[in-house]
Each structure stands twice: as C-alpha cells, then as structure tokens.
Scaffold this motif. Structure first.
Motif, PDB file in Angstrom:
ATOM      1  N   VAL A  46     -63.689 -61.237   9.527  1.00 19.38           N
ATOM      2  CA  VAL A  46     -63.739 -59.800   9.283  1.00 19.38           C
ATOM      3  C   VAL A  46     -64.986 -59.131   9.851  1.00 19.38           C
ATOM      4  N   GLN A  47     -65.926 -59.923  10.335  1.00 18.16           N
ATOM      5  CA  GLN A  47     -67.164 -59.338  10.835  1.00 18.16           C
ATOM      6  C   GLN A  47     -67.742 -60.221  11.925  1.00 18.16           C
ATOM      7  N   ASP A  48     -68.198 -59.603  13.004  1.00 23.17           N
ATOM      8  CA  ASP A  48     -68.951 -60.295  14.052  1.00 23.17           C
ATOM      9  C   ASP A  48     -70.361 -59.726  14.049  1.00 23.17           C
ATOM     10  N   SER A  49     -71.360 -60.597  14.137  1.00 24.16           N
ATOM     11  CA  SER A  49     -72.758 -60.167  14.139  1.00 24.16           C
ATOM     12  C   SER A  49     -73.525 -60.975  15.173  1.00 24.16           C
ATOM     13  N   GLN A  50     -74.674 -60.465  15.557  1.00 25.79           N
ATOM     14  CA  GLN A  50     -75.551 -61.155  16.507  1.00 25.79           C
ATOM     15  C   GLN A  50     -76.985 -60.907  16.080  1.00 25.79           C
ATOM     16  N   SER A  51     -77.822 -61.929  16.202  1.00 24.23           N
ATOM     17  CA  SER A  51     -79.251 -61.732  15.981  1.00 24.23           C
ATOM     18  C   SER A  51     -80.017 -62.364  17.133  1.00 24.23           C
ATOM     19  N   ARG A  52     -81.192 -61.832  17.391  1.00 26.70           N
ATOM     20  CA  ARG A  52     -82.079 -62.348  18.437  1.00 26.70           C
ATOM     21  C   ARG A  52     -83.367 -62.793  17.769  1.00 26.70           C
ATOM     22  N   SER A  53     -83.863 -63.943  18.185  1.00 24.85           N
ATOM     23  CA  SER A  53     -85.115 -64.481  17.652  1.00 24.85           C
ATOM     24  C   SER A  53     -86.018 -64.902  18.782  1.00 24.85           C
ATOM     25  N   ARG A  54     -87.311 -64.825  18.524  1.00 21.24           N
ATOM     26  CA  ARG A  54     -88.306 -65.289  19.489  1.00 21.24           C
ATOM     27  C   ARG A  54     -88.576 -66.769  19.261  1.00 21.24           C
ATOM     28  N   GLN A  55     -89.100 -67.428  20.278  1.00 25.67           N
ATOM     29  CA  GLN A  55     -89.358 -68.865  20.222  1.00 25.67           C
ATOM     30  C   GLN A  55     -90.200 -69.221  18.992  1.00 25.67           C
ATOM     31  N   GLY A  56     -89.746 -70.253  18.285  1.00 27.18           N
ATOM     32  CA  GLY A  56     -90.449 -70.742  17.105  1.00 27.18           C
ATOM     33  C   GLY A  56     -90.008 -70.112  15.802  1.00 27.18           C
ATOM     34  N   VAL A  57     -89.321 -68.947  15.864  1.00 31.13           N
ATOM     35  CA  VAL A  57     -88.856 -68.285  14.648  1.00 31.13           C
ATOM     36  C   VAL A  57     -87.831 -69.175  13.949  1.00 31.13           C
ATOM     37  N   VAL A  58     -87.958 -69.272  12.626  1.00 32.73           N
ATOM     38  CA  VAL A  58     -86.963 -69.961  11.798  1.00 32.73           C
ATOM     39  C   VAL A  58     -86.303 -68.921  10.909  1.00 32.73           C
ATOM     40  N   ARG A  59     -84.980 -68.975  10.861  1.00 29.25           N
ATOM     41  CA  ARG A  59     -84.198 -68.153   9.936  1.00 29.25           C
ATOM     42  C   ARG A  59     -83.388 -69.119   9.074  1.00 29.25           C
ATOM     43  N   GLY A  60     -83.567 -69.043   7.769  1.00 25.94           N
ATOM     44  CA  GLY A  60     -82.804 -69.927   6.888  1.00 25.94           C
ATOM     45  C   GLY A  60     -83.730 -70.593   5.892  1.00 25.94           C
ATOM     46  N   MET A  61     -83.160 -71.316   5.030  1.00 24.38           N
ATOM     47  CA  MET A  61     -81.804 -71.821   4.902  1.00 24.38           C
ATOM     48  C   MET A  61     -81.019 -70.913   3.956  1.00 24.38           C
ATOM     49  N   HIS A  62     -79.932 -70.342   4.437  1.00 26.14           N
ATOM     50  CA  HIS A  62     -79.176 -69.342   3.695  1.00 26.14           C
ATOM     51  C   HIS A  62     -77.759 -69.816   3.391  1.00 26.14           C
ATOM     52  N   GLY A  63     -77.246 -69.363   2.265  1.00 25.85           N
ATOM     53  CA  GLY A  63     -75.869 -69.632   1.894  1.00 25.85           C
ATOM     54  C   GLY A  63     -75.405 -68.627   0.871  1.00 25.85           C
ATOM     55  N   ARG A  64     -74.209 -68.849   0.353  1.00 25.60           N
ATOM     56  CA  ARG A  64     -73.608 -67.965  -0.641  1.00 25.60           C
ATOM     57  C   ARG A  64     -72.949 -68.811  -1.727  1.00 25.60           C
ATOM     58  N   THR A  65     -73.056 -68.332  -2.957  1.00 25.21           N
ATOM     59  CA  THR A  65     -72.252 -68.898  -4.029  1.00 25.21           C
ATOM     60  C   THR A  65     -71.057 -67.965  -4.203  1.00 25.21           C
TER      61      THR A  65
END
Length: 191
Positions: A46-65
């Motif tokens: 239902v959704q498309d998304s995009q993100s951009r990160s610079r070298q070394g960036v960490v995103r996470g650890m994410h989840g949903r209950t």
C-alpha cells in the motif's frame, strides 16, 4: 527473477537478472508472478518509500508489534549492509539475525515478513533504500532496539557516523523481549 529462503523463516531474497550493455543496465525490480510463487500478494503493498543515507549512517533496528507490516526492500543506489532480527517470540529463530549486502550492482530485494526488526548501514558515499510496505504505519506499534546492543552483536562494517535521536534512545534487546512476548500473539507467524 528468482527467490530463495534465508536462515530466518519467511525472510526471502529475490535475485533479478540485470541486462548490461554499453548504455548501462536494465533490470526488473519486482515481478508479480515471482511474488505470488513466493506466497506474497503483489497487490497487498500500500505504500512505496525511499530514503537516502550518507556513508556510515545506521538506521534501525526498527519493527512493529500489533498487526505489523511486511516489507520488500532494495538498494536502488550505492550499497547497504542490511540486517534483520527475528522478533517473533514463537519463531524457532527468535533473537537470531541475518545480514545481507544490498547494492545497485546485484539489485537484490529482500522480503521482510511481519514481526522482524530491520536496520541498515550505508556503505557508500550515498545509498538509497526503497521500501514497499503492506500496511499503513501506526506509530503506536513502533519498536526500536539499540543498533549497538551487545546481545544482538551486529557487526556493523564501518564506524557509525550518525544515528537519529530515536535510535540513540532505543531500548536494549533484553528490555524489548518482554514487550515482544506480550504482543507476540498479534504478530503474524513466519510462513
């Protein structure tokens, strides 16, 4: 396009066949028939998304209950070190992780079923990740576990250059487990 199972139940790796020539390349990034053969409803996203990160960036650890969300992720530009942790209390691989290199050379896509934690680190100067998600985001169901949690022992390949305030304040795996167990009956089991 082909798919294969990984070490975590329900986490699938999709491998396309890019066609290269002197102009560059062409590749299919999703294929309804292949998704159906893998047990995934291609119309369910239902959704498309995009993100951009610079070298070394960490995103996470994410989840949903709660009802959670399944994702189909791929790196459209650059390279990422991608990590998945099984957060489904009834899963035989609960608490285990799998890691992948997603990049714009191989163009692999990774299917993440409901009930897993996901994070990544940008390995190149910039890296873009594209997500297809099968449920609208409900922030009340957000779960975040610290990217550098010693119990998860994720071997981030580069020094971490930046994380968000949310990720810096995320709980430990040990503190998240009781929450996951309380809400585990609502997590979708692995196929």
């Amino acid at each position: 396009m082909h798919f294969r199972s990984t070490s975590l139940p329900g986490v699938l790796l999709f491998t396309p066949t890019p066609h290269h020539d002197e102009r560059g390349f062409f590749s299919r990034t999703a294929d309804a028939r292949t998704l159906i053969n893998a047990g995934i409803d291609p119309a369910g996203f239902v959704q498309d998304s995009q993100s951009r990160s610079r070298q070394g960036v960490v995103r996470g650890m994410h989840g949903r209950t709660g009802t959670g969300e399944a994702k189909l992720v791929r790196c459209s530009h650059g390279a990422l070190f991608d990590v998945v942790v099984d957060a489904r209390p009834d899963s035989p691989t609960f608490g285990q992780r799998a890691q992948f290199r997603l990049d714009d050379d191989h163009l692999w896509s990774l299917y993440l079923p409901r009930g897993v934690l996901h994070g990544f680190q940008a390995l190149t100067e910039t890296a873009d990740i594209c997500y297809r998600i099968d449920a609208e985001h409900d922030p009340r169901d957000d779960v975040a576990v610290r990217y550098a949690d010693p119990d998860l022992a994720i071997p981030w390949p580069l020094p971490v250059s930046l994380i968000s305030d949310r990720d810096a304040a995320a709980s430990s795996w040990r503190d998240a487990v009781p929450h996951l167990r309380r809400h585990g009956s609502r997590l979708t089991p692995a196929p």
